[in-house]
Enzyme design. Structure first.
Site, PDB file in Angstrom:
ATOM      1  N   HIS A  24     -28.586 -12.757  51.571  1.00  0.00           N
ATOM      2  CA  HIS A  24     -29.831 -12.396  52.256  1.00  0.00           C
ATOM      3  C   HIS A  24     -30.109 -10.898  52.169  1.00  0.00           C
ATOM      4  O   HIS A  24     -31.271 -10.478  52.273  1.00  0.00           O
ATOM      5  CB  HIS A  24     -29.781 -12.853  53.717  1.00  0.00           C
ATOM      6  CG  HIS A  24     -30.906 -13.765  54.078  1.00  0.00           C
ATOM      7  ND1 HIS A  24     -31.111 -14.970  53.450  1.00  0.00           N
ATOM      8  CD2 HIS A  24     -31.921 -13.648  54.974  1.00  0.00           C
ATOM      9  CE1 HIS A  24     -32.174 -15.567  53.963  1.00  0.00           C
ATOM     10  NE2 HIS A  24     -32.686 -14.770  54.886  1.00  0.00           N
ATOM     11  N   LYS A  50     -36.380 -24.040  53.586  1.00  0.00           N
ATOM     12  CA  LYS A  50     -36.821 -24.040  54.986  1.00  0.00           C
ATOM     13  C   LYS A  50     -38.150 -24.750  55.183  1.00  0.00           C
ATOM     14  O   LYS A  50     -38.327 -25.498  56.139  1.00  0.00           O
ATOM     15  CB  LYS A  50     -36.915 -22.604  55.504  1.00  0.00           C
ATOM     16  CG  LYS A  50     -35.580 -22.012  55.927  1.00  0.00           C
ATOM     17  CD  LYS A  50     -35.798 -20.735  56.710  1.00  0.00           C
ATOM     18  CE  LYS A  50     -34.481 -20.218  57.261  1.00  0.00           C
ATOM     19  NZ  LYS A  50     -34.667 -18.972  58.055  1.00  0.00           N
ATOM     20  N   ARG A  77     -33.680 -17.778  48.568  1.00  0.00           N
ATOM     21  CA  ARG A  77     -32.564 -18.027  49.479  1.00  0.00           C
ATOM     22  C   ARG A  77     -31.361 -18.582  48.718  1.00  0.00           C
ATOM     23  O   ARG A  77     -31.502 -19.200  47.662  1.00  0.00           O
ATOM     24  CB  ARG A  77     -32.974 -19.002  50.582  1.00  0.00           C
ATOM     25  CG  ARG A  77     -34.143 -18.530  51.430  1.00  0.00           C
ATOM     26  CD  ARG A  77     -34.500 -19.559  52.490  1.00  0.00           C
ATOM     27  NE  ARG A  77     -35.639 -19.131  53.295  1.00  0.00           N
ATOM     28  CZ  ARG A  77     -36.899 -19.407  53.019  1.00  0.00           C
ATOM     29  NH1 ARG A  77     -37.205 -20.121  51.937  1.00  0.00           N
ATOM     30  NH2 ARG A  77     -37.879 -18.984  53.809  1.00  0.00           N
ATOM     31  N   ARG A  98     -32.292 -10.476  49.314  1.00  0.00           N
ATOM     32  CA  ARG A  98     -33.633 -10.982  49.626  1.00  0.00           C
ATOM     33  C   ARG A  98     -34.433  -9.922  50.378  1.00  0.00           C
ATOM     34  O   ARG A  98     -35.601  -9.665  50.070  1.00  0.00           O
ATOM     35  CB  ARG A  98     -33.494 -12.255  50.459  1.00  0.00           C
ATOM     36  CG  ARG A  98     -34.797 -12.900  50.913  1.00  0.00           C
ATOM     37  CD  ARG A  98     -34.474 -14.196  51.642  1.00  0.00           C
ATOM     38  NE  ARG A  98     -35.623 -14.774  52.307  1.00  0.00           N
ATOM     39  CZ  ARG A  98     -36.516 -15.570  51.726  1.00  0.00           C
ATOM     40  NH1 ARG A  98     -36.406 -15.842  50.443  1.00  0.00           N
ATOM     41  NH2 ARG A  98     -37.528 -16.085  52.411  1.00  0.00           N
ATOM     42  N   HIS A 135     -42.513 -18.003  52.677  1.00  0.00           N
ATOM     43  CA  HIS A 135     -42.840 -17.995  54.107  1.00  0.00           C
ATOM     44  C   HIS A 135     -44.123 -18.771  54.366  1.00  0.00           C
ATOM     45  O   HIS A 135     -45.079 -18.668  53.595  1.00  0.00           O
ATOM     46  CB  HIS A 135     -43.011 -16.560  54.602  1.00  0.00           C
ATOM     47  CG  HIS A 135     -41.736 -15.782  54.633  1.00  0.00           C
ATOM     48  ND1 HIS A 135     -41.686 -14.405  54.621  1.00  0.00           N
ATOM     49  CD2 HIS A 135     -40.436 -16.194  54.667  1.00  0.00           C
ATOM     50  CE1 HIS A 135     -40.434 -13.996  54.658  1.00  0.00           C
ATOM     51  NE2 HIS A 135     -39.654 -15.064  54.672  1.00  0.00           N
ATOM     52  N   TYR A 162     -40.277  -7.478  57.675  1.00  0.00           N
ATOM     53  CA  TYR A 162     -39.737  -6.595  56.645  1.00  0.00           C
ATOM     54  C   TYR A 162     -40.430  -5.229  56.624  1.00  0.00           C
ATOM     55  O   TYR A 162     -39.941  -4.304  55.974  1.00  0.00           O
ATOM     56  CB  TYR A 162     -39.865  -7.252  55.266  1.00  0.00           C
ATOM     57  CG  TYR A 162     -39.045  -8.516  55.148  1.00  0.00           C
ATOM     58  CD1 TYR A 162     -37.657  -8.482  55.188  1.00  0.00           C
ATOM     59  CD2 TYR A 162     -39.653  -9.755  55.001  1.00  0.00           C
ATOM     60  CE1 TYR A 162     -36.908  -9.633  55.098  1.00  0.00           C
ATOM     61  CE2 TYR A 162     -38.910 -10.916  54.904  1.00  0.00           C
ATOM     62  CZ  TYR A 162     -37.540 -10.848  54.956  1.00  0.00           C
ATOM     63  OH  TYR A 162     -36.790 -11.990  54.863  1.00  0.00           O
TER      64      TYR A 162
END
Length: 416
Positions: free
Chosen positions: A360, A288, A263, A363, A386, A395
């Site tokens: 992003h 995150k 990120r 990413r 994640h 994705y």
């Protein structure tokens, strides 16, 4: 020499030292000092001390200087460039004198004072009782402030007690005109929290949080924006040809984003001690989830970062790897600061996208490339930071060519 004139010279000397310490160019320093000197003279004529100057004092100086410019040159100023030239030095001077500029607006009317007190108590409750992160507290307080501003003179103790679901619906309609559906759902979450707090503190007669209607969002309803692999290579090649200090820095950033899919906020906070050159390992602090990943330092990425550190990175005491390319030489404030950088590199490479044009998109492109290389969803999620597999499954929709390959044939005789 008067005491006021002596005080001005002291502050101008401090401003000169600040500009030197921050390594501003000599020409920029001279311009800032000259503008600050003229501003102090203007304050003298207004009989205003620099320690009590307000935004209105700066605006009065700018208006006077614009009039002088028009009389001298016969045409108005180029507003944007001229404005920056005449405010940068003034703002730096006022930050040195007052510590904070622009000053925080002060509550004056009884309604403003009450609203300020409510926001303060709400923030203390979220931080102390709920244990929410500072960023969450700040965002929820901002939304609460918008609601109170929208209510205006009705944001008093007496009027809040009569608040109804019609008022809540009216505010959400007002906010819906300026934000998208996904952002509106976030707004409803913040408003529910504030309405619960109003009821808990007996400021409203009923709990209106249950009357907040959020827009329906469906799992996997949207398709993330991603760059094609050919576009990624095109952008990297174009950026690598830029041998300026900024080009070398941008190439290292794009290599990290495109190869690891990290990120933008994780790029901004990457520190010098996060790279273990001997073990060839890079440490990523996922913004995150708060998790930490140790990834192998790929040779091409290591070479790009090393070239930046040796040839392009400004000398500074900051430990963050990536530093602004112009004075003041400081780290990027946050991940969103990289959006303009990436967009500029897309435009320079003549890459046109229909979706996102920020970090992003790289990413997402990395996630797709790993899917096509038959990397497991678990491994992709681990690389991207994640926590849940559902965050990675989104994705799968981007691998359209692979999905077409496994699509079922439409039975004969079925009409579209």
């Amino acid at each position: 020499m008067s005491d006021r004139h002596f005080s001005h010279e002291v502050w101008l000397s401090k401003l000169r030292d600040h500009l030197t310490e921050e390594r501003y160019a000599a020409r920029t320093s001279r311009q800032c000092i000259a503008v600050a000197r003229h501003f102090l003279r203007c304050l003298d004529k207004q009989k205003v001390d620099v320690s009590t100057a307000q935004p209105a004092s700066v605006e009065a100086y700018l208006q006077q200087t614009r009039r002088m410019y028009r009389r001298r040159h016969g045409h108005p100023t180029d507003y944007k460039g001229w404005q920056c030239l005449h405010t940068n030095g003034i703002h730096m001077l006022l930050r040195l004198v007052q510590g904070l500029w622009p000053p925080a607006p002060k509550a004056v009317t009884p309604v403003e004072i009450l609203q300020s007190e409510m926001r303060g108590e709400y923030a203390q409750w979220m931080a102390g009782q709920r244990g929410l992160a500072p960023g969450t507290v700040s965002h929820r307080c901002c939304e609460a402030g918008r609601l109170l501003d929208w209510l205006g003179e009705r944001a008093t103790r007496e009027e809040l007690a009569t608040l109804t679901h019609l008022d809540v619906d009216g505010y959400l309609k007002y906010r819906a005109a300026a934000v998208g559906r996904r952002s509106l759902k976030d707004v409803t979450t913040k408003i529910r929290s504030f309405l619960r707090w109003l009821y808990m503190t007996e400021r409203t007669s009923r709990d209106l949080s249950s009357t907040v209607i959020a827009p329906m969002l469906y799992a996997f309803e949207s398709i993330p924006s991603a760059l094609r692999s050919g576009d990624v290579e095109k952008i990297l090649a174009a950026t690598r040809q830029d041998c300026t200090q900024k080009g070398i820095r941008d190439y290292a950033i794009l290599m990290l984003i495109s190869k690891y899919g990290i990120r933008s906020g994780e790029i901004a906070t990457l520190r010098l001690d996060d790279v273990d050159w001997r073990q060839e390992v890079i440490r990523i602090r996922h913004s995150k989830t708060g998790a930490i990943s140790y990834l192998p330092l790929l040779p091409e990425v290591g070479e790009a970062v090393l070239k930046y550190l040796q040839d392009s990175r400004p000398k500074t005491s900051f430990r963050e790897i990536f530093i602004r390319a112009c004075a003041p030489y400081r780290p990027f404030r946050c991940g969103s600061s990289l959006y303009r950088l990436v967009r500029h590199r897309l435009e320079a490479a003549n890459v046109i996208t229909t979706g996102k044009r920020g970090p992003h998109a790289f990413r997402h492109a990395r996630a797709v490339s790993m899917l096509r290389a038959t990397v497991s969803v678990k491994d992709i999620g681990d690389l991207l930071g994640h926590r849940a597999a559902d965050s990675t499954l989104v994705y799968l929709k981007l691998a359209t060519e692979d999905l077409r390959a496994v699509a079922l044939e439409i039975p004969t005789g079925v009409k579209a």
